[in-house]
Enzyme design. Structure first.
Site, PDB file in Angstrom:
ATOM      1  N   GLU A  26      19.016  33.652  72.239  1.00  0.00           N
ATOM      2  CA  GLU A  26      20.160  34.526  72.254  1.00  0.00           C
ATOM      3  C   GLU A  26      20.653  34.327  71.065  1.00  0.00           C
ATOM      4  O   GLU A  26      20.374  35.278  69.445  1.00  0.00           O
ATOM      5  CB  GLU A  26      21.517  33.741  72.919  1.00  0.00           C
ATOM      6  CG  GLU A  26      22.774  34.848  72.494  1.00  0.00           C
ATOM      7  CD  GLU A  26      23.652  33.953  73.498  1.00  0.00           C
ATOM      8  OE1 GLU A  26      23.403  33.436  73.698  1.00  0.00           O
ATOM      9  OE2 GLU A  26      24.984  34.772  73.805  1.00  0.00           O
TER      10      GLU A  26
ATOM     11  N   GLN B  70      27.049  38.449  80.652  1.00  0.00           N
ATOM     12  CA  GLN B  70      26.640  37.658  81.018  1.00  0.00           C
ATOM     13  C   GLN B  70      28.099  36.413  81.111  1.00  0.00           C
ATOM     14  O   GLN B  70      28.794  36.522  80.176  1.00  0.00           O
ATOM     15  CB  GLN B  70      25.945  37.031  79.466  1.00  0.00           C
ATOM     16  CG  GLN B  70      25.989  35.138  79.078  1.00  0.00           C
ATOM     17  CD  GLN B  70      25.943  35.078  78.114  1.00  0.00           C
ATOM     18  OE1 GLN B  70      25.742  35.523  76.437  1.00  0.00           O
ATOM     19  NE2 GLN B  70      24.912  34.064  77.237  1.00  0.00           N
ATOM     20  N   GLY B  71      27.468  35.223  81.986  1.00  0.00           N
ATOM     21  CA  GLY B  71      29.335  34.862  82.553  1.00  0.00           C
ATOM     22  C   GLY B  71      29.340  33.463  81.603  1.00  0.00           C
ATOM     23  O   GLY B  71      29.111  32.958  83.377  1.00  0.00           O
ATOM     24  N   TYR B  72      29.330  33.263  80.738  1.00  0.00           N
ATOM     25  CA  TYR B  72      29.578  31.529  79.863  1.00  0.00           C
ATOM     26  C   TYR B  72      31.043  31.433  79.897  1.00  0.00           C
ATOM     27  O   TYR B  72      31.157  30.482  80.535  1.00  0.00           O
ATOM     28  CB  TYR B  72      28.611  31.624  79.004  1.00  0.00           C
ATOM     29  CG  TYR B  72      26.756  31.622  79.229  1.00  0.00           C
ATOM     30  CD1 TYR B  72      26.535  32.168  80.220  1.00  0.00           C
ATOM     31  CD2 TYR B  72      26.280  30.740  78.292  1.00  0.00           C
ATOM     32  CE1 TYR B  72      24.367  31.551  80.386  1.00  0.00           C
ATOM     33  CE2 TYR B  72      24.808  30.766  78.504  1.00  0.00           C
ATOM     34  CZ  TYR B  72      24.273  30.824  80.235  1.00  0.00           C
ATOM     35  OH  TYR B  72      23.159  30.976  79.799  1.00  0.00           O
ATOM     36  N   SER B  73      31.449  31.753  78.661  1.00  0.00           N
ATOM     37  CA  SER B  73      32.595  31.540  78.695  1.00  0.00           C
ATOM     38  C   SER B  73      33.674  31.564  79.361  1.00  0.00           C
ATOM     39  O   SER B  73      34.150  32.694  80.147  1.00  0.00           O
ATOM     40  CB  SER B  73      32.922  32.374  77.123  1.00  0.00           C
ATOM     41  OG  SER B  73      31.894  31.742  75.947  1.00  0.00           O
TER      42      SER B  73
ATOM     43  N   SER C  70      30.072  29.433  67.906  1.00  0.00           N
ATOM     44  CA  SER C  70      30.456  29.774  66.600  1.00  0.00           C
ATOM     45  C   SER C  70      28.918  29.234  65.661  1.00  0.00           C
ATOM     46  O   SER C  70      29.013  28.059  65.386  1.00  0.00           O
ATOM     47  CB  SER C  70      32.881  29.145  66.600  1.00  0.00           C
ATOM     48  OG  SER C  70      32.142  28.150  66.291  1.00  0.00           O
ATOM     49  N   ASN C  71      30.175  29.872  64.110  1.00  0.00           N
ATOM     50  CA  ASN C  71      29.085  29.577  63.258  1.00  0.00           C
ATOM     51  C   ASN C  71      29.021  27.976  62.664  1.00  0.00           C
ATOM     52  O   ASN C  71      28.213  27.391  62.689  1.00  0.00           O
ATOM     53  CB  ASN C  71      28.991  30.226  61.839  1.00  0.00           C
ATOM     54  CG  ASN C  71      28.710  31.793  62.304  1.00  0.00           C
ATOM     55  OD1 ASN C  71      27.938  32.161  63.119  1.00  0.00           O
ATOM     56  ND2 ASN C  71      28.187  32.399  61.303  1.00  0.00           N
ATOM     57  N   GLU C  72      30.196  27.306  62.719  1.00  0.00           N
ATOM     58  CA  GLU C  72      31.129  26.357  62.498  1.00  0.00           C
ATOM     59  C   GLU C  72      30.536  24.984  63.511  1.00  0.00           C
ATOM     60  O   GLU C  72      29.511  23.907  63.375  1.00  0.00           O
ATOM     61  CB  GLU C  72      32.576  26.000  62.259  1.00  0.00           C
ATOM     62  CG  GLU C  72      33.323  26.635  61.804  1.00  0.00           C
ATOM     63  CD  GLU C  72      32.855  28.244  61.548  1.00  0.00           C
ATOM     64  OE1 GLU C  72      33.457  28.807  62.501  1.00  0.00           O
ATOM     65  OE2 GLU C  72      32.957  28.830  60.621  1.00  0.00           O
TER      66      GLU C  72
END
Lengths: 389, 392
Positions: B243, B125-128, B377-379
């Site tokens: 996801e 997966q090329g996202y970040s 992230s969870n935040e």
């Protein structure tokens, strides 16, 4: 698998929601709680006419024959409106014990009266030393001729002021905290030798401390010495019901807090735009959803009398206690100074949630029971076996 | 409202157990568990799933999926996890496939879906990007149209298993003029294309799974674009929901917790089992109670999807709570391993260092730190919940 309500359950829910909307606005509720015994006798009659008092009783005694899901729906809606009428004490505990353990003659005499709204009852189990151990009973009952005679004191008897009949747990054999040797007695609240001191709980409901000085019982409920076997399923069902009540209160409280954060402005913007507050509201939302998930789990397991029933009930009671404090505490904090006042209903919801935490044993107490159950080698082995089978 | 299993469900459960008993062997578990052979192991496991017809249960039947009910999916997942078998590696079958099925054209479906089913391709997966983490829409990898090809320049980061992959699905920027969410395009890129390089990232768990992927004038046919140019953000978002549901790993946490309990039972401290230590019992049961709730939160979400409704607001919590629970289990397991949690396991036999589970505990603890970071992230999950669920 299915988490939808039946048509009938939706109707119950809607009719209670309508009742709450019409009769339980902030000022109306204050007026109800200010009445003698902390509730409205007129509302109680209305409950009878609407059939709500019949829900958990068997059809043969004029009941609706409802199950745990029906009680959940009703109690959750009552919780949303912080309804003050003593449904748990009279219908679920007093009525539940009669249904579970009484002779056919007694059921036939009293259950229809409860359903008709003509009889208030209460269950006197707690004593000064018992804390959360319901079998820690020092009140005694001794046989004198054909009569059972009770001596002792019961505390925090919910609805103990309005009740005309009591069911009293007394020791007839064994040591003070033994599970066996407890017997349940039906007692007329106006009997000679009874003294009642009534007072209010912080959420407005009335409770009583009751002393028994050579009081003659009217009848034994269940078998002599076997009171625990009658109490346990009734109290477990009542725990589920008060947890549903707590969920309704939590949902309402969270909604009030959210609304306040969207409208209250400071520094020129709605305070709900601040991330520090947003994350706290996500935490309270999340706590409320956890309670709902465990409630559905425990109610479904109770309905099927499944293996998971006790485990999920104990987990639920822990979660309700903890989530109640979190949601209540955050509601006051996020309302700021207004959360400290009696001009809003916030504080009343918080108090109801705190009382539900202590009722039948708090979160810590239930977590110890839970740990004992799930950490027992037999339980772990049987769970592993069930998964591997 | 009920959670009873029907006769059909019980028969299905028996079938799943029988399949797992035959297909998930201890040899295969060992192959999957070894760093050097994990790729072969997972591919072999997925071929066995394919042979059974269970490689892609959530796909439409016409493409090779099953028509399992929610209850059956739940049963399968419970049984799979309790047997210790892994889920299929998600990047192909769960992630890119759901985008191809929803937004791909017929040629793309015919080309890619059968190869995914048979595990002939390994996707990543090329996202970040170095400058686009939780703020994914800030991505800068460029795709410039040149005839019937895009020319790609830029870098992706945190790319799991890129070292094994022969395909990567990427979000690239085709337009800079509008809002940052606009001008993003969804491309499928052959990792063997000239100009693609993969560089490993050395991580705290001593296990090579993360990589940087660099694109230097990589030419990609326009035929590899999903849907329309500039609509990639919409496609990518639908995938993010998938996801987040799969990251919760509720059934796997159940197994992890049961295993932890048995490990703790055997640990003796001053003559007393750790399970009888009230502080330990409190921490263990705190997690278990949360997990019992999350299990039903997931069921509620699945039940509402099955009724054709959008999953309710509760589903936004699955990623958040699921990863918090995973990390709590990992942390407690390190505490159970005591001194041995700190012994560097390297390639030594774990047994030689004291506890046979200490090495695994250590690796999953450090690896598990990533779960509250990836997938948003969870935040950021809390921000999303506050905005879209609470309306703040």
């Amino acid at each position: 698998m299915n988490f939808s309500l039946s048509e009938e359950q939706n109707q119950i829910r809607d009719s209670i929601a309508r009742f709450v909307q019409e009769n339980y606005a902030f000022d109306q509720r204050n007026a109800v709680v200010a009445q003698e015994h902390g509730f409205s006798a007129q509302h109680w009659q209305q409950f009878a006419e609407l059939g709500w008092l019949s829900i958990p009783f068997a059809e043969e005694h004029d009941g609706f024959g409802g199950g745990p899901v029906d009680t959940m729906v009703l109690m959750q809606e009552f919780g949303r409106g912080l309804v003050a009428e003593p449904y748990p004490a009279t219908v679920l505990l007093f009525g539940g014990l009669l249904q579970e353990g009484a002779s056919e003659a007694i059921k036939g005499e009293y259950i229809p009266k409860i359903i008709a709204g003509e009889l208030q009852g209460a269950f006197a189990y707690l004593e000064r030393q018992s804390r959360y151990v319901m079998t820690d009973i020092a009140t005694t009952a001794a046989k004198q001729g054909n009569d059972w005679v009770l001596n002792g004191e019961k505390t925090v008897v919910l609805n103990g002021g309005a009740a005309s009949k009591l069911i009293v747990a007394a020791r007839t054999a064994g040591e003070q905290a033994d599970e066996s040797g407890i017997t349940l007695f039906l007692v007329d609240a106006a009997s000679d030798g009874i003294e009642r001191t009534t007072y209010r709980m912080t959420d407005g409901q009335e409770a009583a401390n009751i002393t028994f000085n050579n009081v003659s019982a009217e009848a034994v409920i269940g078998s002599e010495g076997e009171g625990s076997t009658v109490m346990t399923p009734v109290v477990d069902a009542a725990k589920l019901a008060v947890c549903a009540n707590a969920l309704g209160a939590m949902e309402s409280l969270n909604a009030q807090t959210l609304e306040y954060c969207k409208t209250r402005e400071q520094f020129g913007v709605a305070i709900g735009s601040f991330q520090a507050l947003q994350h706290r509201m996500v935490d309270t939302f999340s706590a409320c959803e956890n309670v709902k998930s465990l409630l559905y789990r425990a109610v479904c397991a109770a309905q099927d009398n499944g293996e998971d029933a006790l485990r999920s009930l104990l987990a639920l009671k822990v979660m309700v206690g903890r989530a109640g404090k979190l949601i209540g505490g955050e509601a006051i904090q996020l309302h700021g100074g207004m959360g400290m006042t009696n001009e809003l209903s916030v504080g009343f919801y918080v108090k109801r949630l705190m009382i539900i935490n202590t009722l039948f044993g708090d979160a810590d107490y239930h977590q110890q029971l839970f740990a004992k159950l799930v950490n027992a080698p037999a339980e772990a082995a049987s769970a592993a076996k069930a998964e591997a089978a | 409202m009920h959670t009873r299993l029907s006769e059909e469900d019980l028969a299905f459960q028996a079938e799943v157990r029988e399949f797992l008993g035959e297909a998930w062997t201890s040899e295969l578990a060992a192959t999957c568990g070894n760093k050097a052979t994990m790729k072969e192991g997972h591919e072999e496991w997925q071929r066995r799933l394919y042979k059974k017809g269970w490689m892609a249960p959530h796909w439409p039947v016409e493409h090779g999926g099953t028509d399992w009910t929610v209850t059956q999916s739940f049963i399968y997942n419970q049984e799979r996890a309790s047997a210790g078998a892994p889920e299929a590696i998600p990047f192909g079958v769960t992630m890119v496939a759901s985008v191809i099925i929803a937004y791909g054209n017929d040629e793309q479906k015919a080309k890619f879906l059968p190869r995914i089913l048979k595990s002939e391709d390994w996707w990543c997966q090329g996202y970040s990007e170095p400058g686009a983490g939780s703020d994914l829409a800030s991505l800068k990898t460029r795709a410039d149209l040149d005839g019937d090809e895009y020319v790609i320049n830029g870098s992706k980061i945190w790319t799991t298993y890129a070292q094994h992959a022969n395909w990567i699905f990427c979000l690239v920027r085709t337009d800079n003029s509008g809002r940052k969410q606009e001008g993003i395009t969804f491309l499928l890129i052959d990792m063997k294309s000239p100009g693609v390089t993969v560089r490993p990232i050395d991580t705290i768990d001593s296990f090579h799974h993360l990589n940087e992927v660099h694109f230097d004038n990589v030419r990609v046919p326009v035929a590899n674009r999903i849907g329309e140019e500039g609509k990639g953000w919409t496609y990518a978002k639908s995938l993010l929901v998938q996801e987040r549901l799969s990251i919760a790993e509720v059934a796997d946490s159940k197994r992890g917790l049961a295993r932890l309990r048995e490990e703790a039972r055997e640990e003796v401290n001053g003559g007393r089992s750790l399970l009888d230590d009230p502080l330990f019992a409190k921490r263990l049961t705190d997690i278990e109670i949360e997990l019992m709730a999350l299990e039903f939160t997931e069921l509620r979400a699945l039940a509402s999807i099955a009724e054709g409704k959008e999953p309710g607001p509760e589903s936004s919590l699955l990623k958040l709570q699921g990863t918090e629970i995973q990390q709590a289990i990992q942390e407690l397991r390190m505490d159970v391993a005591a001194y041995y949690s700190g012994t560097f396991q390297g390639d030594l036999s774990a047994q030689a260092l004291g506890h046979d589970y200490a090495g695994a505990a250590q690796q999953s603890y450090f690896r598990g730190r990533a779960s509250s970071i990836y997938g948003g992230s969870n935040e950021v999950q809390k921000n999303i919940t506050a905005k879209y669920v609470l309306g703040l």
